[in-house]
Scaffold this motif. Structure first.
Motif, PDB file in Angstrom:
ATOM      1  N   ILE A 159       0.852  -1.150   0.097  1.00  0.00           N
ATOM      2  CA  ILE A 159       0.068  -0.026   0.020  1.00  0.00           C
ATOM      3  C   ILE A 159       0.839   1.148  -0.044  1.00  0.00           C
ATOM      4  CG2 ILE A 159      -1.854   1.244   1.193  1.00  0.00           C
ATOM      5  CD1 ILE A 159      -2.742  -1.297   2.468  1.00  0.00           C
ATOM      6  N   ILE A 160       0.784   2.048  -1.052  1.00  0.00           N
ATOM      7  CA  ILE A 160       1.720   3.036  -1.168  1.00  0.00           C
ATOM      8  C   ILE A 160       0.790   4.363  -1.058  1.00  0.00           C
ATOM      9  CG2 ILE A 160       3.101   4.514  -2.783  1.00  0.00           C
ATOM     10  CD1 ILE A 160       4.147   1.705  -3.886  1.00  0.00           C
ATOM     11  N   ILE A 161       1.392   5.501  -0.184  1.00  0.00           N
ATOM     12  CA  ILE A 161       0.618   6.537  -0.078  1.00  0.00           C
ATOM     13  C   ILE A 161       1.456   7.756  -0.182  1.00  0.00           C
ATOM     14  CG2 ILE A 161      -0.636   8.017   1.942  1.00  0.00           C
ATOM     15  CD1 ILE A 161      -0.851   5.399   3.358  1.00  0.00           C
ATOM     16  N   LEU A 162       0.776   8.862  -0.736  1.00  0.00           N
ATOM     17  CA  LEU A 162       1.550  10.000  -0.895  1.00  0.00           C
ATOM     18  C   LEU A 162       1.064  11.234  -0.098  1.00  0.00           C
ATOM     19  CD1 LEU A 162       2.233  10.166  -4.708  1.00  0.00           C
ATOM     20  CD2 LEU A 162       3.527   8.921  -3.202  1.00  0.00           C
ATOM     21  N   GLY A 163       1.820  12.081   0.390  1.00  0.00           N
ATOM     22  CA  GLY A 163       1.421  12.836   1.431  1.00  0.00           C
ATOM     23  C   GLY A 163       2.247  14.369   1.009  1.00  0.00           C
ATOM     24  N   GLY A 164       1.741  15.403   1.645  1.00  0.00           N
ATOM     25  CA  GLY A 164       2.654  16.694   1.508  1.00  0.00           C
ATOM     26  C   GLY A 164       2.246  17.801   0.563  1.00  0.00           C
ATOM     27  N   PRO A 165       2.766  18.959   0.457  1.00  0.00           N
ATOM     28  CA  PRO A 165       2.338  20.098  -0.349  1.00  0.00           C
ATOM     29  C   PRO A 165       2.348  19.827  -1.780  1.00  0.00           C
ATOM     30  CG  PRO A 165       4.280  20.534   0.870  1.00  0.00           C
ATOM     31  CD  PRO A 165       3.945  19.354   1.284  1.00  0.00           C
ATOM     32  N   ALA A 166       3.177  19.058  -2.361  1.00  0.00           N
ATOM     33  CA  ALA A 166       3.149  18.726  -3.905  1.00  0.00           C
ATOM     34  C   ALA A 166       2.148  17.905  -4.271  1.00  0.00           C
ATOM     35  CB  ALA A 166       4.745  18.074  -3.829  1.00  0.00           C
ATOM     36  N   VAL A 167       1.293  17.271  -3.269  1.00  0.00           N
ATOM     37  CA  VAL A 167       0.295  16.411  -3.867  1.00  0.00           C
ATOM     38  C   VAL A 167      -1.077  16.936  -3.285  1.00  0.00           C
ATOM     39  CG1 VAL A 167       1.692  14.445  -4.256  1.00  0.00           C
ATOM     40  CG2 VAL A 167       0.750  14.766  -1.883  1.00  0.00           C
ATOM     41  N   SER A 168      -1.256  18.043  -2.562  1.00  0.00           N
ATOM     42  CA  SER A 168      -2.233  18.543  -1.799  1.00  0.00           C
ATOM     43  C   SER A 168      -3.370  19.226  -2.677  1.00  0.00           C
ATOM     44  CB  SER A 168      -1.858  19.221  -0.379  1.00  0.00           C
ATOM     45  OG  SER A 168      -1.295  18.494   0.414  1.00  0.00           O
ATOM     46  N   TYR A 169      -2.827  19.393  -4.039  1.00  0.00           N
ATOM     47  CA  TYR A 169      -3.738  20.132  -4.963  1.00  0.00           C
ATOM     48  C   TYR A 169      -3.884  19.380  -6.214  1.00  0.00           C
ATOM     49  CZ  TYR A 169      -2.857  23.607  -1.342  1.00  0.00           C
ATOM     50  OH  TYR A 169      -2.814  24.164  -0.079  1.00  0.00           O
ATOM     51  N   GLU A 170      -5.244  18.931  -6.846  1.00  0.00           N
ATOM     52  CA  GLU A 170      -4.986  18.627  -7.902  1.00  0.00           C
ATOM     53  C   GLU A 170      -4.826  17.013  -7.849  1.00  0.00           C
ATOM     54  OE1 GLU A 170      -3.003  20.349 -11.086  1.00  0.00           O
ATOM     55  OE2 GLU A 170      -3.979  22.366 -10.764  1.00  0.00           O
ATOM     56  N   SER A 171      -5.180  16.423  -6.809  1.00  0.00           N
ATOM     57  CA  SER A 171      -4.988  15.243  -6.511  1.00  0.00           C
ATOM     58  C   SER A 171      -5.631  14.017  -7.197  1.00  0.00           C
ATOM     59  CB  SER A 171      -5.620  14.628  -4.728  1.00  0.00           C
ATOM     60  OG  SER A 171      -4.841  15.644  -3.921  1.00  0.00           O
ATOM     61  N   THR A 172      -6.952  14.458  -7.848  1.00  0.00           N
ATOM     62  CA  THR A 172      -7.796  13.517  -8.585  1.00  0.00           C
ATOM     63  C   THR A 172      -6.844  13.309  -9.820  1.00  0.00           C
ATOM     64  OG1 THR A 172      -9.664  14.100  -7.630  1.00  0.00           O
ATOM     65  CG2 THR A 172      -9.654  13.031  -9.701  1.00  0.00           C
ATOM     66  N   GLU A 173      -6.429  14.549 -10.488  1.00  0.00           N
ATOM     67  CA  GLU A 173      -5.526  14.476 -11.646  1.00  0.00           C
ATOM     68  C   GLU A 173      -4.474  13.628 -11.625  1.00  0.00           C
ATOM     69  OE1 GLU A 173      -2.989  17.513 -14.632  1.00  0.00           O
ATOM     70  OE2 GLU A 173      -4.695  18.332 -13.042  1.00  0.00           O
ATOM     71  N   LEU A 174      -3.773  13.757 -10.460  1.00  0.00           N
ATOM     72  CA  LEU A 174      -2.322  12.952 -10.123  1.00  0.00           C
ATOM     73  C   LEU A 174      -2.669  11.439 -10.209  1.00  0.00           C
ATOM     74  CD1 LEU A 174       0.539  13.224  -9.430  1.00  0.00           C
ATOM     75  CD2 LEU A 174      -0.090  13.559  -6.914  1.00  0.00           C
ATOM     76  N   MET A 175      -3.771  11.087  -9.369  1.00  0.00           N
ATOM     77  CA  MET A 175      -4.071   9.574  -9.361  1.00  0.00           C
ATOM     78  C   MET A 175      -4.417   9.235 -10.656  1.00  0.00           C
ATOM     79  SD  MET A 175      -6.109   9.216  -5.740  1.00  0.00           S
ATOM     80  CE  MET A 175      -5.382   7.443  -5.667  1.00  0.00           C
ATOM     81  N   LYS A 176      -5.070  10.150 -11.704  1.00  0.00           N
ATOM     82  CA  LYS A 176      -5.413   9.520 -13.003  1.00  0.00           C
ATOM     83  C   LYS A 176      -4.129   9.336 -13.960  1.00  0.00           C
ATOM     84  CE  LYS A 176     -10.167  11.476 -13.226  1.00  0.00           C
ATOM     85  NZ  LYS A 176     -10.835  12.536 -13.874  1.00  0.00           N
ATOM     86  N   ASN A 177      -3.176   9.799 -13.511  1.00  0.00           N
ATOM     87  CA  ASN A 177      -1.830   9.946 -14.534  1.00  0.00           C
ATOM     88  C   ASN A 177      -0.946   9.066 -14.007  1.00  0.00           C
ATOM     89  OD1 ASN A 177      -3.181  11.946 -16.204  1.00  0.00           O
ATOM     90  ND2 ASN A 177      -2.164  13.681 -14.997  1.00  0.00           N
ATOM     91  N   ASN A 178      -1.073   8.513 -12.863  1.00  0.00           N
ATOM     92  CA  ASN A 178       0.010   7.763 -12.046  1.00  0.00           C
ATOM     93  C   ASN A 178      -0.802   6.616 -11.251  1.00  0.00           C
ATOM     94  OD1 ASN A 178       2.240   6.557 -10.525  1.00  0.00           O
ATOM     95  ND2 ASN A 178       3.193   8.202 -11.055  1.00  0.00           N
ATOM     96  N   ASP A 179      -0.732   5.318 -11.489  1.00  0.00           N
ATOM     97  CA  ASP A 179      -1.233   4.127 -10.846  1.00  0.00           C
ATOM     98  C   ASP A 179      -0.210   3.625  -9.940  1.00  0.00           C
ATOM     99  OD1 ASP A 179       0.224   2.991 -12.803  1.00  0.00           O
ATOM    100  OD2 ASP A 179      -1.331   1.906 -13.647  1.00  0.00           O
ATOM    101  N   GLY A 180       0.971   4.274  -9.646  1.00  0.00           N
ATOM    102  CA  GLY A 180       1.786   3.769  -8.584  1.00  0.00           C
ATOM    103  C   GLY A 180       1.510   3.794  -7.401  1.00  0.00           C
ATOM    104  N   PHE A 181       0.463   4.582  -7.010  1.00  0.00           N
ATOM    105  CA  PHE A 181       0.216   4.404  -5.640  1.00  0.00           C
ATOM    106  C   PHE A 181      -1.228   4.377  -5.380  1.00  0.00           C
ATOM    107  CE2 PHE A 181       0.516   8.577  -7.508  1.00  0.00           C
ATOM    108  CZ  PHE A 181      -0.830   9.411  -7.498  1.00  0.00           C
TER     109      PHE A 181
END
Length: 602
Positions: A86-108
Motif C-alpha cells: 500500500i503506497i501513500i503520498l502526502g505533502g504540499p506537492a500532492v495536496s492540490y489536484e489530487s484526482t488528476e495526479l491519481m489518474k496519471n499515475n497508478d503507482g500509488f
C-alpha cells in the motif's frame, strides 16, 4: 502491520521534519512504524532496490516540489515489483489536484492532502483493521475504477497536538541540519506562496519549545533550522526565544530563522546585540523593491523600515544575513529587476539569493497564470519560463548572473574585491554581474565545469580589463579574499611572482614565527607554543606598503610590529617597503565555524 515513512531530501545534511512527526504519531498510538531518508542526488535505481528490500505493509512518501517527480517515477516502478504494497503520498506537492495526479499515475493507492498529522494515524489504523477510510477528510483514493477526493478539513491542527518529532531520535548526527518549527501559518498573504493562504497563525507552547531546543543544544548539533514562515510574527515571543538561546549558547550550535525584517523593533535589536558571533542566521525575504510588483503579490512591507533594520543587523557583524530576491514576478521586467537587484545589493548582505518564480499549485499566483500570460515548466518545480513582462532569454541571462553572484559573492571568495570595485569604479552591481556573465558565456563553453582556477583567472582578467591601471590593487585584494576563505595554496599565479613572491614559503614563515617580539605583538596567545604546532594555521603574504590604506579596511587589526631600527637582520628583506598580511586559521573545531583572523603587519 508495519508502516515505513520515506523522506526524500534535497541534500544529505538535511532532515525531514514531516516523516518524524508521522512516525512518532504512529508509535505513540501503539502502531509499528519507522522512517528512512534518501536524497534526490542518489541514483534512482539504488533507491528503488533499497525500497524493494524494506519489509513493510505500507509505504508513505513525503512530497515536495524538489522531490515529487522522482517519487512519481519510483512508486510507478515499485508498484510493479511490489503490487501488494500500500503506497501513500502526502505533502504540499500532492495536496492540490489530487484526482488528476491519481489518474496519471497508478503507482500509488492513496493521497493525504493538507496537514497529514490530522488524519494519518487514523488512516493507518483503519487500513490495519480493514475498516472503511473513504470518509476521512483530505484523503483521495480509488474505488471501482474511479478516483475520489474528500475535501480537506478546514480546521487547522492544534500545535499542542503535534508530537515531539525528535522523541524517538536515538542518535543525532553532529553535521546534519535539524529542522524544527514553533509555529504554523504566516502573517503575510504573498500570492506566490502557500503558507499564509489558509490557516491563521498557531504557536507551540513556550515551555515545550524551550525544552525541545535544549535537546538540540545538549546534543551539540551543527544547525537547527526553523521552518516557521515568519519567526518573529509574534515579536514578544521571538524576543523571549532569542534571549533563551543566547543564555544557553553552547558555542557550537547555530540557529537559522526566516524573519520579517520590518517587524524587528528596538527591544529585538537590543537583545540581538548580545548574541555571540555565529549563533544566529537570519533569512529575510525582500523579493522586489518595485511597488507595483509588491502590490500585485500582496506583499505588504515598509521598505524604509526593512532596509534600515537590515543595515542595523549587518552593523552588528555577528549575525549572518541572507536576503532573497525573486525574478519573474508580475510587473517586473528585466530592467526593473535590475533596480531591485541594485537596491538590495547596496545593503551589502552576507548572501543574496537570486531565486526564480515558481507557480506552485494552490497559490493565488497559479490561479492568475492566464491573466499574467505565465508560461511555466510542466513538471515540478513549475518554474516560470516567461510572462508578459519577461522572456525566457532574459531569464536565462539572470540564471547566468546568479552563477556569477554565487561563485564570487555568496561563496565569500571575492567579496572584498567586489566591494572595493563597486565603491570606487561601478555605479551598478547588476551591470557588473551582467557584463561578467555575458563575457564568461561568450568566451567559455557553457557545459564545461566551473573549476576554481579557471573562474578566478577569469575574474582577475575581467576586472583588470574593466578597471585599467589598477591591476596591482585587484591582485592583492584577490589574495586577501582568497586566503580569508581558504588555507589551501591559491590556484592561480602571476608571472611577476617568480621574481617577487607574494606567498611566503614555509621556511620564511617559520623564521618569522620564531621571532618572540613578532609573536608577542601579532599572535600573543601563541607566544609560548612551539612554532611547528601553529605553522600549518598561518599564512603570510608580502604586500607593497603603498596599498596598505586600500587593504586595511578589510583586516581585523593593524599592527606596527617593529620600529625602523628594531627589525632583525634576517627579516629586513621582508619589511623593505613592504608589509605582511597575516592569516590565522583558528584550530578549535569544537566551536562554531570561526572566521579567519587577518592582520596587517607593518
Amino acid at each position: 502491520m508495519k508502516t515505513m515513512i520515506i523522506g526524500m531530501n534535497a541534500r544529505f545534511v538535511h532532515t525531514n521534519l514531516a516523516v518524524r512527526y508521522l512516525m512518532t504519531d504512529l508509535k505513540n498510538s501503539g502502531m509499528h512504524a519507522d522512517y528512512i531518508e534518501y536524497t534526490i542526488n542518489q541514483h534512482p535505481e539504488d533507491i528503488l532496490q533499497n525500497l524493494y528490500l524494506i519489509r513493510c505493509d505500507v509505504m508513505a512518501f513525503s512530497c515536495y516540489i524538489w522531490n515529487i517527480e522522482l517519487i512519481k517515477k519510483l512508486v510507478l516502478n515499485l508498484k510493479k515489483v511490489r503490487p501488494e504494497l500500500i503506497i501513500i503520498l502526502g505533502g504540499p506537492a500532492v495536496s492540490y489536484e489530487s484526482t488528476e495526479l491519481m489518474k496519471n499515475n497508478d503507482g500509488f493507492d492513496l493521497i493525504v492532502s493538507g496537514e497529514g498529522e490530522a488524519i494519518f494515524a487514523e488512516l493507518i489504523r483503519r487500513l490495519d483493521e480493514n475498516e472503511d477510510y473513504s470518509n476521512l477528510p483530505g484523503v483521495a483514493f480509488r474505488a471501482r475504477g474511479e478516483t475520489y477526493e474528500n475535501p480537506i478539513d478546514p480546521s487547522p491542527v492544534e500545535m499542542m497536538d503535534l508530537p515531539n518529532p525528535y522523541f524517538y531520535e536515538e542518535t543525532m548526527c553532529a553535521e546534519k541540519i535539524y529542522y524544527y518549527e514553533t509555529s504554523r501559518g504566516c502573517p503575510y498573504c504573498c500570492s506566490f506562496c502557500l503558507s499564509g493562504s489558509h490557516a491563521s497563525l498557531r504557536f507551540l507552547p513556550m515551555e515545550r519549545v524551550k525544552n525541545e531546543l535544549l535537546f538540540f543544544i545538549r546534543n551539540r548539533v551543527k544547525q537547527v533550522k526553523f521552518v516557521d514562515r515568519t519567526f518573529n510574527a509574534d515579536q514578544e515571543r521571538a524576543c523571549e526565544l532569542f534571549e533563551f538561546l543566547i543564555r544557553h549558547d553552547n558555542g557550537h550550535t547555530n540557529f537559522h530563522f526566516e524573519i520579517g525584517g520590518e517587524l524587528l523593533d528596538e527591544k529585538a535589536m537590543k537583545i540581538l546585540k548580545e548574541a555571540p558571533a555565529g549563533l544566529f542566521q537570519f533569512e529575510i525575504g525582500i523579493q522586489s523593491t518595485n511597488e507595483e510588483t509588491l502590490q500585485a503579490i500582496q506583499r505588504k512591507a515598509d521598505h524604509d523600515i526593512l532596509f534600515k533594520n537590515v543595515r542595523q543587523l549587518l552593523k552588528l557583524k555577528t549575525i549572518h544575513i541572507h536576503v532573497d530576491l525573486i525574478a519573474g514576478l508580475p510587473y517586473e521586467d528585466y530592467f526593473l529587476f535590475r533596480n531591485s537587484f541594485d537596491d538590495v545589493f547596496k545593503l551589502n548582505a552576507d548572501m543574496i539569493q537570486l531565486g526564480f518564480l515558481k507557480l506552485i499549485k494552490g497559490s493565488k499566483l497559479k490561479s492568475q497564470q492566464q491573466e499574467f500570460s505565465y508560461v511555466c515548466m510542466s513538471e515540478a518545480p513549475y518554474e516560470v519560463l516567461s510572462s508578459q513582462w519577461i522572456g525566457y532569454g532574459e531569464l536565462i541571462q539572470l540564471k547566468r548572473i546568479e552563477k556569477m553572484l554565487n561563485t564570487f559573492w555568496n561563496s565569500g571568495k571575492m567579496k572584498n574585491t567586489i566591494h572595493y570595485i563597486l565603491q570606487n569604479f561601478e555605479a551598478s552591481a547588476f551591470k557588473l554581474f551582467d557584463d561578467m556573465a555575458r563575457e564568461w558565456n561568450q568566451e567559455r563553453d557553457e557545459l564545461i565545469s566551473h573549476k576554481n582556477q579557471k573562474m578566478i583567472l577569469f575574474f582577475q582578467q575581467f576586472l583588470c580589463a574593466r578597471v585599467t591601471g589598477h591591476k596591482e590593487i585587484i591582485y592583492y585584494l584577490m589574495h586577501l579574499d582568497y586566503y580569508k576563505e581558504s588555507k589551501q595554496h591559491k590556484p592561480w599565479y602571476d608571472e611577476q611572482e617568480a621574481f617577487d613572491p607574494v606567498f611566503l614559503s614555509k621556511t620564511e614563515t617559520h623564521n618569522i614565527l620564531q621571532n618572540r617580539m613578532f609573536m608577542k605583538k601579532c599572535l600573543p596567545l601563541y607566544v609560548d607554543r612551539p612554532v611547528k604546532t601553529i605553522l600549518s594555521s598561518v599564512h603570510l603574504l608580502s604586500v607593497p606598503v603603498e596599498i596598505q590604506s586600500i587593504l586595511t579596511p578589510y583586516v581585523s587589526e593593524v599592527i606596527y610590529c617593529f620600529g625602523d631600527k628594531d627589525i632583525p637582520d634576517e627579516l629586513k628583506r621582508l619589511f623593505n617597503d613592504k608589509g605582511l598580511l597575516l592569516f590565522y586559521y583558528p584550530q578549535n573545531s569544537s566551536k562554531r565555524e570561526q572566521a579567519t583572523i587577518i592582520k596587517w603587519i607593518g
